[in-house]
Scaffold this motif. Structure first.
Motif, PDB file in Angstrom:
ATOM      1  N   LEU A 169       0.856  -1.173   0.000  1.00  0.00           N
ATOM      2  CA  LEU A 169       0.000   0.000   0.000  1.00  0.00           C
ATOM      3  C   LEU A 169       0.890   1.221   0.000  1.00  0.00           C
ATOM      4  O   LEU A 169       2.069   1.145   0.360  1.00  0.00           O
ATOM      5  CB  LEU A 169      -0.967   0.019   1.181  1.00  0.00           C
ATOM      6  N   ASP A 170       0.320   2.338  -0.421  1.00  0.00           N
ATOM      7  CA  ASP A 170       1.104   3.566  -0.461  1.00  0.00           C
ATOM      8  C   ASP A 170       0.235   4.735  -0.040  1.00  0.00           C
ATOM      9  O   ASP A 170      -0.994   4.640  -0.044  1.00  0.00           O
ATOM     10  CB  ASP A 170       1.689   3.805  -1.855  1.00  0.00           C
ATOM     11  N   ALA A 196      -2.809   9.860   6.760  1.00  0.00           N
ATOM     12  CA  ALA A 196      -2.878   8.415   6.535  1.00  0.00           C
ATOM     13  C   ALA A 196      -1.534   7.764   6.851  1.00  0.00           C
ATOM     14  O   ALA A 196      -1.487   6.669   7.428  1.00  0.00           O
ATOM     15  CB  ALA A 196      -3.289   8.113   5.100  1.00  0.00           C
ATOM     16  N   GLN A 197      -0.443   8.429   6.510  1.00  0.00           N
ATOM     17  CA  GLN A 197       0.887   7.874   6.782  1.00  0.00           C
ATOM     18  C   GLN A 197       1.071   7.615   8.280  1.00  0.00           C
ATOM     19  O   GLN A 197       1.624   6.583   8.676  1.00  0.00           O
ATOM     20  CB  GLN A 197       1.976   8.814   6.273  1.00  0.00           C
ATOM     21  N   VAL A 247       9.868   8.205  -0.357  1.00  0.00           N
ATOM     22  CA  VAL A 247      10.341   9.034  -1.464  1.00  0.00           C
ATOM     23  C   VAL A 247      10.061  10.498  -1.114  1.00  0.00           C
ATOM     24  O   VAL A 247       8.903  10.894  -0.992  1.00  0.00           O
ATOM     25  CB  VAL A 247       9.662   8.653  -2.792  1.00  0.00           C
ATOM     26  N   LYS A 248      11.119  11.253  -0.927  1.00  0.00           N
ATOM     27  CA  LYS A 248      10.976  12.668  -0.599  1.00  0.00           C
ATOM     28  C   LYS A 248      10.654  13.466  -1.859  1.00  0.00           C
ATOM     29  O   LYS A 248      11.085  13.133  -2.955  1.00  0.00           O
ATOM     30  CB  LYS A 248      12.260  13.190   0.032  1.00  0.00           C
ATOM     31  N   PRO A 269       7.883  19.889  -3.545  1.00  0.00           N
ATOM     32  CA  PRO A 269       8.752  20.189  -2.406  1.00  0.00           C
ATOM     33  C   PRO A 269       8.057  19.894  -1.070  1.00  0.00           C
ATOM     34  O   PRO A 269       6.877  20.170  -0.900  1.00  0.00           O
ATOM     35  CB  PRO A 269       9.035  21.690  -2.555  1.00  0.00           C
ATOM     36  N   ASP A 270       8.806  19.294  -0.179  1.00  0.00           N
ATOM     37  CA  ASP A 270       8.338  18.975   1.180  1.00  0.00           C
ATOM     38  C   ASP A 270       7.224  17.932   1.229  1.00  0.00           C
ATOM     39  O   ASP A 270       6.539  17.801   2.233  1.00  0.00           O
ATOM     40  CB  ASP A 270       7.899  20.244   1.926  1.00  0.00           C
ATOM     41  N   SER A 271       7.020  17.204   0.151  1.00  0.00           N
ATOM     42  CA  SER A 271       6.044  16.114   0.185  1.00  0.00           C
ATOM     43  C   SER A 271       6.798  14.795   0.302  1.00  0.00           C
ATOM     44  O   SER A 271       7.916  14.664  -0.190  1.00  0.00           O
ATOM     45  CB  SER A 271       5.179  16.111  -1.080  1.00  0.00           C
ATOM     46  N   VAL A 272       6.185  13.861   0.978  1.00  0.00           N
ATOM     47  CA  VAL A 272       6.782  12.534   1.153  1.00  0.00           C
ATOM     48  C   VAL A 272       5.753  11.502   0.722  1.00  0.00           C
ATOM     49  O   VAL A 272       4.578  11.593   1.083  1.00  0.00           O
ATOM     50  CB  VAL A 272       7.184  12.304   2.629  1.00  0.00           C
TER      51      VAL A 272
END
Length: 186
Positions: A146-147, A153-154, A168-169, A174-177
């Motif tokens: 799952l992702d 949710a993370q 994955v950065k 920008p600034d999303s993972v």
């Protein structure tokens, strides 16, 4: 294909395979739940992205109703006769393939886990996951992935499934993972 009835803090819950009659309420659920998820992430202004995600989920759910031509399974959670949530199982999606360099292509994906905001935190999502685990065991499937790019949710997936397989950065900007988990069916 798996059916369960259980109790949640929201009341009696039944989980059943998606039917043609569910497409309209499921479409409305996706509009509400996906918009809510984007807004909670501070991304409510991305109306085009929200619409694209909603339409993609509706297409996937509708396509799953034609089993000879579909390798996707969908279930709905019902409370009081209304649709409160959904979950699916399908071949891993593009984001997982990209994020893992195609390492998990042969592993199926838990997806489309959406619960109406008024039922979140009341056990609906956990019941959907539990039902999916039963289905996967019955199919002899031992792993799934799952992702998520949603921070909220993370946090839940980290508690439930532990450390992700890959992080994955700046995947969405920008600034999303973006995180991908490889899980064992339990």
């Amino acid at each position: 294909m798996g059916r369960i009835t259980t109790m949640t803090t929201a009341g009696p819950l039944s989980i059943v395979p998606l039917t043609e009659d569910d497409i309209s309420p499921v479409s409305e659920l996706y509009k509400i739940a996906i918009t809510d998820a984007f807004e909670r992430e501070g991304l409510g202004h991305l109306q085009g992205d929200i619409q694209q995600e909603v339409e993609s989920k509706i297409r996937m759910a509708t396509a799953s109703l034609n089993p000879p031509n579909s390798d996707t399974w969908f279930w709905v959670a019902r409370i009081g006769g209304g649709v409160a949530g959904t979950i699916s199982y399908a071949p891993c999606g593009e984001d997982i393939r990209v994020c893992t360099g195609n390492q998990l292509d042969a592993v199926g994906e838990l997806g489309s886990l959406y619960v109406l905001p008024e039922y979140q935190g009341q056990g609906v999502g956990s019941a959907l996951i539990a039902m999916l685990m039963v289905f996967l065991r019955e199919q002899g499937i031992t792993q799934f992935c799952l992702d998520s790019g949603y921070r909220r949710a993370q946090t839940r997936w980290l508690r439930k499934f532990g450390e992700p397989y890959v992080i994955v950065k700046d995947y969405w900007g920008p600034d999303s993972v973006h995180m991908v988990w490889l899980c064992t069916v339990s």
